[in-house]
Design a protein around this motif. Structure first.
Motif, PDB file in Angstrom:
ATOM      1  N   ALA A  32       0.868  -1.164   0.087  1.00  8.81           N
ATOM      2  CA  ALA A  32       0.022   0.006  -0.009  1.00  8.81           C
ATOM      3  C   ALA A  32       0.759   1.100  -0.152  1.00  8.81           C
ATOM      4  N   GLU A  33       1.745   1.330   0.715  1.00  5.67           N
ATOM      5  CA  GLU A  33       2.775   2.590   1.017  1.00  5.67           C
ATOM      6  C   GLU A  33       4.508   2.127   0.517  1.00  5.67           C
ATOM      7  N   ARG A  34       4.617   1.371   0.005  1.00  3.73           N
ATOM      8  CA  ARG A  34       5.819   0.805  -0.345  1.00  3.73           C
ATOM      9  C   ARG A  34       6.043   0.150  -1.727  1.00  3.73           C
ATOM     10  N   PRO A 106       1.313  10.873  -0.864  1.00  2.00           N
ATOM     11  CA  PRO A 106       0.461  10.034   0.286  1.00  2.00           C
ATOM     12  C   PRO A 106      -0.493   9.003  -0.306  1.00  2.00           C
ATOM     13  N   ARG A 108      -1.962   5.102  -1.606  1.00  2.00           N
ATOM     14  CA  ARG A 108      -1.287   3.934  -2.407  1.00  2.00           C
ATOM     15  C   ARG A 108      -0.192   4.438  -3.492  1.00  2.00           C
ATOM     16  N   ILE A 109       1.032   3.723  -2.963  1.00  2.00           N
ATOM     17  CA  ILE A 109       2.192   4.463  -3.984  1.00  2.00           C
ATOM     18  C   ILE A 109       2.200   3.535  -5.246  1.00  2.00           C
ATOM     19  N   ARG A 121       7.527  11.752   0.863  1.00  2.00           N
ATOM     20  CA  ARG A 121       6.040  11.503   0.284  1.00  2.00           C
ATOM     21  C   ARG A 121       5.093  12.551   0.786  1.00  2.00           C
ATOM     22  N   LYS A 122       5.354  13.135   1.812  1.00  2.00           N
ATOM     23  CA  LYS A 122       4.681  14.355   2.235  1.00  2.00           C
ATOM     24  C   LYS A 122       4.855  15.682   1.715  1.00  2.00           C
TER      25      LYS A 122
END
Length: 203
Positions: A32-34, A106, A108-109, A121-122
């Motif tokens: 999801a985030e990687r 921010p 799903r990557i 990312r932010k």
């Protein structure tokens, strides 16, 4: 009568979707985030199919993990159930950078092939990529690169807008999942590609 009709049709569909395309010794999972093994494999398949410099898959479009064991047509359909077609674009390097940034923020990557990126990312989209390379060389802002991705995001889905500045756009008329199916059939043994494409920095 309806149950009988549905059962007969389901049996036909099940025979088609149960065709084994390849084998995965270990599961390829989403992230999801990687960066993920599954995303790396998918984008490698897209890029190699059309000899592109870069390929990108939006993170939200990967709908299931690829389990270990026999890889069936149903497995591939579960990963990519959408009727999205692949598009081959010619972009200037500065537009490649702008195309990578939305999917690396921010949420799903996005997953990439042929490129590496160091990301905060932010940060705002314009400051998100602290470094980005294609083929082990920093992106040349004026050089032309071939970029493979889905028609959904080329047409503005998920907030992507850099693709409107493409020098050239080629509709491949190939569904993304059909590219994955062909890739699986060619490889026969599906393993995770080398990782390290996306480096997440502390914000």
């Amino acid at each position: 009568a309806v149950k009988t009709l549905v059962a007969a049709r389901a049996a036909v569909v099940d025979r088609v979707f149960s065709v084994v395309l390849a084998t995965a010794p270990a599961a390829l999972e989403r992230g999801a985030e990687r960066e993920s093994a599954l995303g790396d494999w998918m984008t490698d398949c897209y890029r190699e199919r059309f000899a592109g410099d870069v390929a990108l898959q939006n993170g939200g479009g990967i709908r299931a993990d690829l389990p270990a064991g026999p890889v069936t047509l149903r497995s591939v359909f579960n990963v990519m159930p959408f009727d999205n077609y692949l598009v081959k674009l010619t972009l200037k390097g500065k537009d490649v950078r702008d195309a990578l940034a939305p999917g690396l923020g921010p949420g799903r990557i996005a997953q990439i092939s042929g490129a590496t990126a160091s990301v905060r990312r932010k940060a705002a989209a314009g400051a998100r990529l602290t470094a980005a390379s294609i083929g082990d060389k920093p992106i040349d802002e004026e050089k032309l690169y071939s970029f493979i991705t889905l028609d959904f995001i080329v047409n503005g889905g998920d907030g992507y807008d850099a693709f409107s500045r493409a020098v050239k756009r080629e509709e491949t008329e190939l569904l993304a999942r059909d590219a994955l199916r062909a890739c699986a059939e060619k490889q026969k043994l599906i393993t995770a590609p080398p990782a390290g494409r996306i480096t997440l920095l502390e914000d």
